[in-house]
Structure formats: structure tokens, C-alpha cells
Scaffold this motif. Structure first.
Motif, PDB file in Angstrom:
ATOM      1  N   UNK A 154       0.865  -1.291   0.087  1.00 26.58           N
ATOM      2  CA  UNK A 154       0.047   0.046   0.012  1.00 26.58           C
ATOM      3  C   UNK A 154       0.937   1.453   0.026  1.00 26.58           C
ATOM      4  N   UNK A 155       1.879   1.235   0.468  1.00 30.26           N
ATOM      5  CA  UNK A 155       3.049   2.285   0.516  1.00 30.26           C
ATOM      6  C   UNK A 155       3.395   2.575  -0.641  1.00 30.26           C
ATOM      7  N   UNK A 156       3.523   1.363  -1.701  1.00 31.02           N
ATOM      8  CA  UNK A 156       3.934   1.430  -3.172  1.00 31.02           C
ATOM      9  C   UNK A 156       2.774   1.720  -4.073  1.00 31.02           C
ATOM     10  N   UNK A 157       1.653   1.009  -3.989  1.00 36.40           N
ATOM     11  CA  UNK A 157       0.769   1.318  -4.645  1.00 36.40           C
ATOM     12  C   UNK A 157      -0.679   1.707  -3.878  1.00 36.40           C
ATOM     13  N   UNK A 158      -0.838   2.904  -3.574  1.00 36.54           N
ATOM     14  CA  UNK A 158      -2.052   3.176  -2.656  1.00 36.54           C
ATOM     15  C   UNK A 158      -3.161   2.756  -3.039  1.00 36.54           C
ATOM     16  N   UNK A 159      -3.633   2.843  -4.123  1.00 30.99           N
ATOM     17  CA  UNK A 159      -4.938   2.208  -4.793  1.00 30.99           C
ATOM     18  C   UNK A 159      -5.074   0.850  -4.878  1.00 30.99           C
ATOM     19  N   UNK A 160      -4.161   0.144  -4.613  1.00 35.19           N
ATOM     20  CA  UNK A 160      -4.240  -1.393  -4.773  1.00 35.19           C
ATOM     21  C   UNK A 160      -5.460  -2.021  -4.162  1.00 35.19           C
ATOM     22  N   UNK A 161      -5.750  -3.265  -4.876  1.00 34.01           N
ATOM     23  CA  UNK A 161      -6.921  -3.848  -4.292  1.00 34.01           C
ATOM     24  C   UNK A 161      -6.576  -5.347  -3.778  1.00 34.01           C
ATOM     25  N   UNK A 162      -5.036  -5.366  -3.643  1.00 31.46           N
ATOM     26  CA  UNK A 162      -4.536  -6.671  -3.232  1.00 31.46           C
ATOM     27  C   UNK A 162      -4.101  -6.676  -1.755  1.00 31.46           C
ATOM     28  N   UNK A 163      -4.589  -5.661  -0.980  1.00 31.19           N
ATOM     29  CA  UNK A 163      -4.149  -5.507   0.628  1.00 31.19           C
ATOM     30  C   UNK A 163      -4.643  -6.626   1.324  1.00 31.19           C
ATOM     31  N   UNK A 164      -4.856  -7.794   0.987  1.00 28.40           N
ATOM     32  CA  UNK A 164      -5.502  -8.718   1.741  1.00 28.40           C
ATOM     33  C   UNK A 164      -4.764  -9.523   2.754  1.00 28.40           C
ATOM     34  N   UNK A 165      -5.052  -9.763   3.719  1.00 28.81           N
ATOM     35  CA  UNK A 165      -4.430 -10.388   4.965  1.00 28.81           C
ATOM     36  C   UNK A 165      -5.070 -11.737   5.226  1.00 28.81           C
ATOM     37  N   UNK A 166      -4.879 -12.825   4.468  1.00 32.49           N
ATOM     38  CA  UNK A 166      -5.670 -14.349   4.781  1.00 32.49           C
ATOM     39  C   UNK A 166      -5.140 -14.619   6.073  1.00 32.49           C
ATOM     40  N   UNK A 167      -6.190 -15.254   6.910  1.00 36.57           N
ATOM     41  CA  UNK A 167      -5.900 -16.148   8.328  1.00 36.57           C
ATOM     42  C   UNK A 167      -6.255 -17.465   8.184  1.00 36.57           C
ATOM     43  N   UNK A 168      -7.708 -17.618   7.847  1.00 33.12           N
ATOM     44  CA  UNK A 168      -7.970 -19.151   7.752  1.00 33.12           C
ATOM     45  C   UNK A 168      -7.414 -19.831   6.897  1.00 33.12           C
TER      46      UNK A 168
END
Length: 340
Positions: A127-141
Motif C-alpha cells: 500500500x505504500x508502493x501502490x496506494x490504490x491497490x485492491x490486493x491488500x488482503x491479509x488471509x488468516x483461515x
């Protein structure tokens, strides 16, 4: 309306979900011996995620545990020793009596992987590199959690999605399941704290928080308390308190420092007076409040007196003090004696 319904606070969302699950349930289920009323596929949004605590006397929310669990997550820990001190019932979810598995969300999110940075650090860097990214997902399960049919601790959290938009950091939380009476409140508190922590690291303002649930349920064993909560919500005006903003200089070092104080108090190695906390601890007043909570809990667990230190109780902000007084009789006694 195609977007999630919006509520001013987690308390409003909590009450609405309890009403839905108990008065308009879609299903009656019995999963792993727990009979429950269930609705599926629900969501809500908080425009101000700082309104993360419920002020309902019948619910007796525990702010000490809320902060302890949040710090446990942010520190990337999985040990039962620390979190079990605040919630002994969590031991039933440990396969080895030492660690927790799927529910140790912070261990999954904040620890470096075998091949590089932690999932959290990777998303922050993205997100620092690409503020508009849609890929900032943090998977847990992980599907691997289902390999053992007797696994007592499968993650309820599927993942957290961070979205940077127009100078604000928004979060969407995806839960495979939520116990509406017990788990929901702790989850929203911790996840919105993680959201705010990430916003600080990214230099963004705090955006909205959206919570989505696959199976939203109320266990039958908690039905009496849920009725009391709903009766209170219907009969009395809502009690609200402002929740302060996390300090802009909060870093991983801040979390490490807090965990050091937590450990000393948990092990009854030190006692902190109000003067000590204010003058000798290099902590922002926001985080001093958390240390005060841990010291009050040390007194409740180790001193076992009829009342806690009224000076410490009086030093809490109004909302935290309100919750502590309604949670523990020793706090109520101190409040009465100190005319708080």
C-alpha cells in the motif's frame, strides 16, 4: 441498499444483530454440541471504528481483555500463558495446553514467514508502493486447519482487507463465523485497533470498518444474557463515551514496551501506582490507560481485596471507568468509596 448497513457504534450493530438472530433466525443449528440460533450472510459498517466498545450494563464488557487480546495479536503471539490469564476459558481451545492455533490471528499476521516478511508487513509495503491497490488482503483461515477433524481451534477469521482510498485506510473483515454474544465484540475491538495501527504506519486517516459474517449465531446457553441485553437496550437511553485516537507515534516498539509492563503485572512482579505510571513510564497518556487497566486487573487477581485503588480507577477515562465499575464489584466498591 446494496452496501452494508451503517451504525454509529459497535453497540448499535451488536444489538441489531442480537435482535435479528434471536427474533428472526433463519436456522437452528447444533455444531459441535453447541445449539444456536443462526442467520447467514450478514454485515455492518462503522464509519467511526473508534466507537468500538459497548456500554451495556447487562453485557459487562471487559476492557482489560479487549486490550490484552489486541496487544497479543499485535505482538504476533500464540501462547496460552499470556492470553489465558485474562480469559481462562480459552484453554479449552488449545490442543497442547501451551499454544493456541487458528485463533492466534496475530501469530499468522505479524510473524515473518519462511520466505520473507510477515503478511502484515507485505501488505503495508504494497500500500505504500501502490496506494490504490485492491490486493491488500491479509488471509488468516487456512484449509489445512480442517485436515485434523479433531482440531479444537479453527480460525473464525477468514481475513482482513485493507484499502487505501483518498487519504483514509478502510478495512473489510471477513468472518467465516461469529458468536454474536461473545466473540463479535472482542473481534471488532481488536480488528479496528489493528486497522488504526496500520493507518498510522501508512500515514493515513482512519476510514470505515466493514464486518461481514458467514454464520452469525447466538448460542442457546447465552440466551438469558442476550434477553437482558436486549431489554436494557430497549428500556434505557444509550450510554456513549468518546474513544480517543491512537497516538501517531505508535510503533512496534510501543507494543513491545507495553507487553513488558503487561508481563511484569501479570506475574505480580511489580505494583504500579498512578504516580509511577504517569511519571516513570515513557508512554503516551493513551497507552498509560492500558497499563492502568492491567494494574487494576493485577489487584483483582493477586491482591483479592474488596476494593481496588480508587486513584487508579479515577484516572481512567470515563468510558473505561464505566465498564470496570460494572464488570467487577471491587471496582464498584472503590467507585462508591471514592465518590467517583
Amino acid at each position: 441498499m446494496l452496501t452494508a448497513p451503517t451504525y454509529a457504534s459497535v453497540q448499535e450493530a451488536y444489538v441489531a444483530l442480537l435482535q435479528l438472530a434471536t427474533k428472526e433466525p433463519q436456522h437452528q443449528i447444533d455444531a459441535r454440541g453447541n445449539s444456536a440460533s443462526e442467520v447467514i450472510g450478514v454485515s455492518f459498517r462503522l464509519p467511526d471504528p473508534r466507537q468500538r466498545l459497548p456500554y451495556l450494563a447487562a453485557r459487562k464488557a471487559n476492557p482489560v481483555f479487549q486490550f490484552a487480546e489486541t496487544l497479543w495479536y499485535l505482538a504476533g503471539r500464540s501462547d496460552l500463558q499470556m492470553i489465558g490469564y485474562y480469559a481462562p476459558s480459552m484453554s479449552t481451545s488449545s490442543a497442547d495446553g501451551v499454544h493456541l492455533g487458528g485463533s492466534a490471528y496475530g501469530h499468522t499476521l505479524f510473524n515473518p514467514g519462511d520466505t520473507g516478511p510477515s503478511r502484515y508487513d507485505q501488505v503495508v509495503e504494497l500500500l505504500q508502493r501502490e496506494p490504490d491497490s485492491k490486493r491488500g488482503y491479509l488471509p488468516v483461515f487456512s484449509v489445512d486447519e480442517l485436515a485434523d477433524r479433531h482440531n479444537p481451534d479453527v480460525a473464525c477469521l477468514a481475513g482482513l482487507h485493507l484499502l487505501s482510498r483518498q487519504g483514509r485506510l478502510h478495512m473489510i473483515c471477513n468472518m467465516r463465523a461469529n458468536d454474536l454474544d461473545c466473540g463479535l465484540l472482542s473481534d471488532v475491538f481488536s480488528f479496528t485497533m489493528i486497522q488504526e495501527y496500520a493507518a498510522i504506519q501508512l500515514g493515513l486517516r482512519l476510514g470505515s470498518y466493514t464486518h461481514t459474517i458467514g454464520s452469525a449465531h447466538v448460542n442457546d446457553c447465552n440466551a438469558d444474557r442476550v434477553r437482558r441485553v436486549l431489554d436494557e437496550a430497549a428500556d434505557r437511553p444509550s450510554t456513549t463515551f468518546a474513544f480517543p485516537a491512537m497516538p501517531a507515534d505508535t510503533t512496534a516498539a510501543t507494543i513491545e514496551c507495553l507487553m513488558g509492563h503487561e508481563e511484569r503485572l501479570r506475574n505480580n512482579e511489580q505494583r504500579y501506582s498512578l504516580l509511577h505510571i504517569r511519571k516513570r513510564l515513557s508512554l503516551h497518556p493513551y497507552w498509560q490507560q492500558v497499563v492502568i487497566l492491567f494494574e487494576l486487573y493485577r489487584q483483582l487477581q493477586h491482591d483479592r481485596s474488596e476494593a481496588v485503588d480508587p486513584a487508579l480507577l479515577n484516572a481512567l477515562n470515563a468510558g473505561l471507568r464505566w465498564l470496570m465499575v460494572r464488570k467487577w464489584p471491587a471496582c464498584a466498591a472503590a467507585a462508591a468509596g471514592g465518590a467517583l
